[in-house]
Design an enzyme around this catalytic site. Structure first.
Site, short mmCIF file in Angstrom:
data_model
loop_
_atom_site.label_atom_id
_atom_site.label_comp_id
_atom_site.label_asym_id
_atom_site.label_seq_id
_atom_site.Cartn_x
_atom_site.Cartn_y
_atom_site.Cartn_z
CE LYS A 124 -2.98 -2.57 3.10
NZ LYS A 124 -3.17 -2.81 4.52
N GLY A 125 2.14 1.09 0.34
CA GLY A 125 3.01 2.24 0.60
C GLY A 125 3.16 3.21 -0.56
CD GLU A 183 8.63 -0.77 -4.44
OE1 GLU A 183 8.02 -0.19 -3.50
OE2 GLU A 183 8.86 -1.98 -4.43
CG ASP A 184 7.03 2.41 -0.36
OD1 ASP A 184 7.80 1.60 -0.95
OD2 ASP A 184 6.35 2.07 0.63
CG ASP A 209 15.27 -0.84 3.88
OD1 ASP A 209 16.22 -0.10 4.16
OD2 ASP A 209 14.78 -1.64 4.70
CE LYS A 239 15.14 3.42 5.36
NZ LYS A 239 14.69 2.37 6.28
CG PHE A 275 11.20 2.44 10.35
CD1 PHE A 275 11.37 1.34 9.53
CD2 PHE A 275 9.90 2.84 10.67
CE1 PHE A 275 10.29 0.63 9.05
CE2 PHE A 275 8.81 2.13 10.19
CZ PHE A 275 9.01 1.02 9.38
CB VAL A 276 11.29 7.34 6.61
CG1 VAL A 276 12.68 7.91 6.78
CG2 VAL A 276 11.24 6.34 5.46
CG ASP A 334 3.07 0.75 7.35
OD1 ASP A 334 4.02 0.65 6.54
OD2 ASP A 334 2.65 -0.21 8.01
NE ARG A 337 -0.39 1.80 4.86
CZ ARG A 337 0.67 1.04 4.59
NH1 ARG A 337 1.68 1.54 3.93
NH2 ARG A 337 0.71 -0.22 4.98
P1 5GP Z 1 13.28 -3.79 0.78
O1 5GP Z 1 12.85 -5.09 0.17
O2 5GP Z 1 13.90 -2.83 -0.23
O3 5GP Z 1 14.19 -4.00 1.95
O4 5GP Z 1 12.02 -3.12 1.43
C1 5GP Z 1 11.01 -2.55 0.74
C2 5GP Z 1 9.79 -2.33 1.60
O5 5GP Z 1 10.07 -2.32 3.02
C3 5GP Z 1 9.23 -0.96 1.30
O6 5GP Z 1 8.39 -1.00 0.16
C4 5GP Z 1 8.52 -0.62 2.59
O7 5GP Z 1 7.22 -1.18 2.58
C5 5GP Z 1 9.34 -1.30 3.67
N1 5GP Z 1 10.28 -0.33 4.27
C6 5GP Z 1 11.61 -0.28 4.10
N2 5GP Z 1 12.16 0.74 4.80
C7 5GP Z 1 11.14 1.37 5.40
C8 5GP Z 1 11.06 2.53 6.27
O8 5GP Z 1 12.04 3.21 6.61
N3 5GP Z 1 9.81 2.86 6.71
C9 5GP Z 1 8.69 2.17 6.37
N4 5GP Z 1 7.53 2.59 6.86
N5 5GP Z 1 8.73 1.07 5.56
C10 5GP Z 1 9.94 0.69 5.08
#
Ligand code: 5GP
Length: 181
Positions: A49-50, A105-106, A109, A137, A158-159, A165, A171
């Site tokens: 949903k992000g 994508e939001d 990470d 990040k 952690f944002v 969320d 959100r």
């Molecule tokens: P990745 O697979 O790149 O590690 O993570 C992607 C997903 O993890 C993002 O789409 C998001 O939903 C969640 N996520 C990663 N970092 C953060 C953060 O700092 N804050 C929040 N709220 N969600 C995060």
């Protein structure tokens, strides 16, 4: 009133609404320029949903005919750490074969989710496949992914807000904040 939380909560501001608006307008202009010749075959795909809030603002800064679709994914892991093992909980409503696809994508990470998504969508034979992410990040990268359009690189915090969320809440904040440790 008893039991009612203060809103917005006392998050530190990382990116104010005005900064988000300005950068998203630039991204929209860049995407418009790049995809101008492709016309009606552009499909924006947001990950639920992000990415929904970003998608809603970004699409209105792209001056081209386009369609939108959504994908639900669940990552096995806890709420704050991605495991890279991803399950599609809700798939696209239409085939993307022959379409110019832009994943919205939001945040990237570790990069594990985007990597999975990219590989999955590539097997569906789109005409092209690119990635747009509001946030990245870099300190957390485990899997390199090419981000074709990036809003902001952010520190390893952690944002929250603007689609992101904490346990499904916040959100709806119009800025990106973080919890000071
Ligand atoms: P990745 O697979 O790149 O590690 O993570 C992607 C997903 O993890 C993002 O789409 C998001 O939903 C969640 N996520 C990663 N970092 C953060 C953060 O700092 N804050 C929040 N709220 N969600 C995060």
């Amino acid at each position: 009133m008893a039991g009612q939380e203060t809103f917005p909560p006392p998050f530190k501001t990382l990116l104010a609404k005005s900064e988000l608006d300005a950068r998203i307008a630039e991204l929209g202009a860049e995407i418009t320029r790049d995809y101008k010749e492709m016309g009606e075959d552009l499909v924006l795909i947001a990950v639920l949903k992000g990415s929904v809030i970003f998608m809603a603002d970004l699409c209105r800064q792209i001056n081209l005919p386009l369609s939108m679709d959504f994908m639900g994914i669940a990552s096995y892991g806890d709420d704050t750490k991605s495991s890279g093992v991803v399950q599609i909980t809700s798939d696209l409503s239409k085939s993307i074969k022959g379409k110019h696809v832009l994943i919205v994508e939001d945040i990237i990470d570790t990069g594990l989710t985007a990597h999975y998504l990219f590989d999955n969508l590539k097997t569906r034979n789109p005409a092209s496949l690119k990635l747009c992410s509001l946030l990245h990040k870099p300190e957390r990268t485990e899997r390199e992914v090419q981000i074709d359009y990036l809003g902001f690189s952010v520190p390893n915090k952690f944002v929250v807000g603007y689609g992101l969320d904490i346990a499904q809440k916040y959100r709806n904040l119009d800025f990106i904040g973080y919890v000071e440790e």
